[in-house]
Design a protein around this motif. Structure first.
Motif, PDB file in Angstrom:
ATOM      1  N   TYR A 277      43.704  27.769   6.518  1.00 20.11           N
ATOM      2  CA  TYR A 277      44.492  26.964   6.677  1.00 20.11           C
ATOM      3  C   TYR A 277      45.097  27.628   8.286  1.00 20.11           C
ATOM      4  CZ  TYR A 277      49.926  26.801   8.042  1.00 20.11           C
ATOM      5  OH  TYR A 277      51.249  26.612   8.027  1.00 20.11           O
ATOM      6  N   HIS A 298      50.720  22.660  11.977  1.00 20.71           N
ATOM      7  CA  HIS A 298      49.847  23.367  11.521  1.00 20.71           C
ATOM      8  C   HIS A 298      48.492  22.350  11.185  1.00 20.71           C
ATOM      9  CE1 HIS A 298      53.269  25.941  10.220  1.00 20.71           C
ATOM     10  NE2 HIS A 298      53.374  26.373  11.489  1.00 20.71           N
ATOM     11  N   TYR A 300      44.718  22.584   9.021  1.00 24.04           N
ATOM     12  CA  TYR A 300      44.325  22.902   7.652  1.00 24.04           C
ATOM     13  C   TYR A 300      42.866  21.825   7.625  1.00 24.04           C
ATOM     14  CZ  TYR A 300      46.615  18.543   5.784  1.00 24.04           C
ATOM     15  OH  TYR A 300      46.635  17.490   5.377  1.00 24.04           O
TER      16      TYR A 300
END
Length: 448
Positions: A277, A298, A300
């Motif tokens: 992550y 974000h 991941y």
């Protein structure tokens, strides 16, 4: 891109410079065992000094890797061209148990230098590039770098293992249990970092960070890492930059590993599954509207590495047939390449007279995220671009690039290996207008 050099003189000058530097450092290059076939180092044991230093806890390693590649046919620029790239690595390892009586502790420092040019720049459309590279030692900044500067300590009878400092992610996570001899980038270790290089920094890029490893049994381990993400670490000339001024987030990988041995010949295996992550924000490719990306997200992803020695030869588990399977999956919002798979076979010691030689063959698939493909089409429509030959047209990267390689590694001495290879790249850059490319390469490794 570096300025062009005379291809015929560049390799020799680089090797000569590195050899001279190390000869000056060693001071014992004229020892009797220098250039001996059986010595693991070109400059030998320095009259016994090297072994004595290692026994006392100090080990020096200087290695040189060169990779050249020529375009036999195909690619975006079909004329036959050759490019050369290389890397010097100057390393020192200090066994702190021997030196300071500090139980199960070591310190590692490595400085690297990369130089040269990349044939993949000629194979792919220059507006899009290729997904993999036919010279894996090229890239991530052609400059001097502090690549390793870390301390490792085992605790509680090695149940816990802690490592911290300036580190590269791929040396601990998604890592092969032996060296990689493929020249194409798609077949080495740390593949999760190759397809998320904007988040996961592999060798020779280092960053502040570390990992905690729990050895649950002698064969099973679990580890978690924490790495500072600073894009300035990529910049040429910033290879020794140690501040965190330009930090944009952190990467946290977790991994479960199993390293069994099978059968009476103790055939080794290396099995890993991991997840990462990143708190760093990146463009959401599905949000392109009105001339720009509207959202950020974000990143991941996850990966699998399966590596197993299948046979032993002459009772030697280091010889024989081995297999490795690798796969990576990335999120569909922020990653240009959303999945990757590879299959490779290696056969070490195929001939009794050549026990250290190796043959390898591999195939890899790298897939472009459909959201990224759609964003390219939207940007061309917004800019009124419809002609592929227009300089400002964005080539549509869609589907997959496939990379294939076969090599023969000839161990000419214990310290010198020469490795010719053939590579075939289908749809370089996943751009349908670019012809498949057939590449011939040769690489070499020298341990000084």
């Amino acid at each position: 891109m570096n300025k062009k050099r005379a291809v015929h003189s560049f390799p020799l000058s680089r090797i000569a410079t590195g050899t001279l530097m190390f000869a000056m450092l060693s001071g014992s290059a004229a020892a009797a065992d220098a250039f001996s076939y059986d010595s693991p180092y070109m400059f030998g044991d320095w009259g016994g000094s090297r072994t004595q230093l290692a026994d006392n806890g100090i080990k020096f390693d200087v290695n040189y890797t060169m990779e050249s590649a020529a375009n036999f046919s195909g690619g975006a620029h079909s004329s036959t061209t050759m490019r050369y790239s290389d890397q010097f690595a100057f390393g020192a390892n200090f066994d702190l148990q021997k030196l300071l009586n500090w139980q199960d502790a070591e310190f590692q420092m490595t400085i690297t230098n990369r130089d040269g040019q990349n044939l993949s720049d000629q194979l792919g459309d220059r507006r899009a590039g290729t997904l993999s590279s036919v010279q894996e030692v090229y890239g991530r900044g052609q400059t001097w770098r502090l690549t390793q500067f870390w301390l490792r300590k085992g605790l509680f009878d090695d149940v816990v293992d802690v490592k911290a400092g300036r580190v590269t992610v791929g040396e601990d996570f998604d890592n092969l249990n032996d060296g990689n001899l493929f020249q194409n980038l798609a077949f080495g270790g740390g593949q999760a970092g190759n397809w998320r290089g904007d988040r996961w920094y592999n060798w020779p890029i280092s960053q502040w960070g570390g990992r905690i490893k729990l050895n649950l049994t002698p064969e099973v381990f679990f580890q978690v890492g924490f790495y500072n993400q600073n894009p300035a670490n990529y910049d040429r000339g910033d290879g020794f930059r140690l501040d965190t001024t330009n930090s944009v987030g952190n990467l946290v990988p977790v991994e479960l590993g199993w390293t069994p041995t099978f059968g009476p010949e103790n055939l080794p295996g290396n099995y890993r599954i991991g997840y990462y992550y990143s708190s760093t924000n990146g463009s959401d490719y599905g949000s392109w509207r009105n001339g720009a990306y509207q959202n950020e997200a974000h990143a991941y992803g996850g990966y699998v590495l399966l590596q197993q020695q299948l046979t032993a030869q002459g009772g030697d588990a280091k010889r024989g047939l081995g297999i490795r399977v690798q796969a990576v999956m990335n999120d569909h919002k922020t990653s240009k390449t959303d999945n990757y798979q590879s299959l490779a076979f290696t056969w070490r010691g195929p001939f009794d007279a050549r026990p250290d030689d190796e043959i390898g063959i591999g195939a890899a698939r790298i897939h472009v995220n459909s959201a990224y493909t759609t964003a390219l089409r939207q940007q061309n429509a917004y800019n009124g671009e419809t002609d592929y030959n227009s300089p400002t047209y964005l080539p549509i990267q869609s589907g997959s690039e496939y990379d294939y390689e076969v090599y023969y590694n000839a161990a000419l001495t214990k310290w010198l290996a020469i490795r010719p290879n053939l590579q075939y790249i289908t749809a370089p850059g996943a751009v349908s207008q670019v012809k498949d490319a057939f590449v011939g390469g040769i690489s070499a490794n020298i341990a000084f």
